[in-house]
Design an enzyme around this catalytic site. Structure first.
Site, PDB file in Angstrom:
ATOM      1  CG  HIS A 209     -30.783  83.629  53.437  1.00 16.19           C
ATOM      2  ND1 HIS A 209     -30.484  84.306  54.586  1.00 16.19           N
ATOM      3  CD2 HIS A 209     -30.004  82.519  53.449  1.00 16.19           C
ATOM      4  CE1 HIS A 209     -29.559  83.644  55.272  1.00 16.19           C
ATOM      5  NE2 HIS A 209     -29.260  82.550  54.599  1.00 16.19           N
TER       6      HIS A 209
ATOM      7  CG  ASN B  83     -26.149  83.563  58.683  1.00 20.79           C
ATOM      8  OD1 ASN B  83     -26.930  84.033  57.864  1.00 20.79           O
ATOM      9  ND2 ASN B  83     -25.858  82.282  58.726  1.00 20.79           N
TER      10      ASN B  83
ATOM     11  CE1 TYR C  13     -24.672  80.169  49.966  1.00 19.70           C
ATOM     12  CE2 TYR C  13     -25.382  82.426  49.725  1.00 19.70           C
ATOM     13  CZ  TYR C  13     -25.194  81.320  50.508  1.00 19.70           C
ATOM     14  OH  TYR C  13     -25.539  81.361  51.831  1.00 19.70           O
TER      15      TYR C  13
END
Ligand code: NDP
Length: 503
Positions: free
Chosen positions: A56, A129, A339
């Site tokens: 990303h 997404n 993350y």
């Protein structure tokens, strides 16, 4: 004051007399190291880049608002969903996945769809997404999968052999592959696509009753996609096409919006439902669990500075507010950790203090102290340990998630491949797609898979064939393969197929 703001200074605020001529001994040099301003300017320039996101990396973002349109307190105690009309500020970031920070916006790729809700109970992140499913369902496969989307280690070029070798050895990817190679794999900018949580999440209400949910953000601009020819042309002529489209629309007041919906499953259904609700390669058919509208998201403000607000934006699927929690999805369990870990690496220990990441509708109080770039009051003189009897912030047991019963044998349990793993991709091909969608899908696959070794083409075509005989046949024909050979491979088990197509 205004005059002061116009005066150039060093980062320490010292006035600079000249920013064009380095201090030198005589007009022809050499330069003098005592020119602190120029030395500082050059040293800072050397340190401008931070690691780009490993996935990303290329994206665009904007601020906006989420308006709750239905009281969801029957299902969740989350306060931002408790009352129709309640508004919560958001920041959204959209992105491609595999390409580098300078790559083209129109590449065939899933699009990231991340939303930070600045709620009064802390920041809630929905990191989805534009596709409702994913390629793999075990996190141990993720780094390998992403490597295949990147550059070949020897040639430094994208390599269709790597890409399709992995996918054809990972048949659970078929559903997502079918969506990716439909024209939804090349959306016409970020405004004309839906967003999906893809994972199942847990909602629980004030009584502790549990529901499973999946989120759907339905674009109010309408779905609009590019053909592969349009996407390829734009990649050369306007590589920042989607970034520009989002920014320009917002700048002229044409604010993009999404209808936010959820599918809601009562906890008791999960055990007997046809699909494993924690398998991210599957959707819940709408006929089983229809969409329930919960709100509307509108993006209405561009960031003032890309690096500060978009490049440093950090979302985490582990940021839950009371009333929302993780499901047992293995992929989600890994993302909940990874993350945050990625942000610690990219942005540093105190990344949550950055303006775009900090809570806005409440403040953070904890015993985390110090670390690089601590830029708030660092807890001032308050206690830095818990428990304390000095009036420091205390845990609030009333926000606890209802207890979860867990049991099972600790082992590396393989998720076996069954014919059910091909069904939903087949449904999409047979029932949902139009003739034109199917034609484009096959053309898009042939254009990409055509660049691979024949044995990989055969293995992958057998997987298309297993999803739907016509699907496999059309791709095989497009590639000039022998359809009966594909049919024979499709009838084999995956192990046999891999053996039959070995190098
Ligand atoms: P429905 O007929 O109720 O809905 C079909 C869904 O497919 C709609 O959400 C539609 O999105 C979406 N869709 C249309 N074209 C494409 C495409 N080229 N690629 C991906 N999605 C597309 O079907 P079911 O719920 O019974 O599901 C059937 C199949 O539809 C699934 O196997 C799955 O592949 C796909 N799908 C299902 C979703 C779900 O959550 N149930 C979500 C998205 C896709 P829209 O209405 O926004 O155009």
């Amino acid at each position: 004051m205004a005059k002061d703001k116009k005066r150039l200074t060093t980062a320490s605020g010292l006035p600079v007399d000249d920013d064009q001529n380095t201090l030198t001994a005589g007009p022809k040099g050499p330069a003098l190291m005592q020119d602190v301003h120029v030395m500082e300017k050059l040293a800072h320039f050397n340190r401008e880049r931070i690691p780009e996101r490993v996935v990303h990396a290329k994206g665009a973002g904007a601020y906006g608002v989420f308006e709750c349109t239905a009281d969801m307190s029957k299902y969740t105690r989350a306060k931002f969903l408790a009352k129709a009309g309640k508004k919560t500020d958001v920041f959204a970031r959209f992105s491609t996945v595999g390409g580098e920070k300078g790559s083209a916006d129109t590449a065939r790729d899933p699009r990231g769809f991340a939303v930070k809700f600045y709620t009064e109970e802390g920041n809630y992140d929905m990191t989805g997404n534009n596709t409702p499913v994913f390629f793999i369902r075990d996190p141990s496969k993720f780094p390998d999968f992403i490597h295949t989307q990147k550059r070949n280690p020897a040639t430094n070029m994208p390599d269709p052999d790597m890409f399709w070798d992995f996918l054809s050895l990972t048949p659970e990817s078929i559903h997502q592959v079918t969506i990716l190679f439909s024209d939804r794999g090349t959306p016409d900018g970020y405004r004309h696509m839906n967003g999906y949580s893809s994972h199942t999440f847990k909602w629980y209400n004030a009584k502790g009753e549990v529901y499973w949910v999946q989120y759907h953000f339905k674009t109010e601009q309408g779905i609009r996609n590019l053909t592969r020819q349009q996407a390829g042309k734009l990649a050369g002529e306007d590589p920042d096409y989607a970034t520009r489209d989002l920014r320009e629309a917002i700048a002229k007041g044409d604010y993009p919006s999404w209808r936010v919906c959820v599918q809601i499953m009562p906890a008791k259904d999960a055990k007997t439902y046809r699909w494993n609700i924690n398998d991210i390669t599957k959707v819940w058919p709408h006929a089983d669990y229809p969409l329930v509208e919960i709100g509307r998201m509108t993006l209405n403000r561009n960031p003032d500075n890309y690096f500060a607000e978009v490049e440093q934006a950090a979302f985490s699927p582990g940021n839950f507010v009371p009333g929302i929690a993780a499901s047992a999805d293995k992929m989600l369990q890994a993302r909940v950790v990874s993350y945050h870990d990625a942000h610690l690496y990219r942005l540093g220990t105190n990344y949550q203090l950055l303006s775009v990441n900090a809570p806005k509708a409440c403040s953070a109080h904890n015993y985390q102290r110090d670390g690089y770039m601590r830029c708030d009051d660092n807890g001032k003189g308050g206690p830095n340990y818990w428990p304390n009897s000095m009036g420091g912030p205390a845990p609030d047991p009333s926000v606890a998630e209802p207890p979860i019963e867990l049991e099972g044998v600790a082992a590396r349990h393989p998720q076996e491949l069954t014919d059910d793993d091909f069904f939903q991709a087949g449904e999409l091909y047979r029932r949902v797609m139009t003739n034109t969608d199917r034609e484009h899908l096959v053309g898009n696959i042939v254009a990409h898979l055509g660049g691979t070794q024949k044995r990989i083409q055969l293995r992958q075509c057998a997987i298309f064939y297993k999803a739907d005989a016509d699907y496999g046949t059309q791709v095989a024909k497009g590639l000039g393969l022998n359809v009966s050979e594909v049919k024979k491979l499709a009838a084999m088990s995956q192990e046999e197929r891999v053996k039959a197509t070995a190098a």
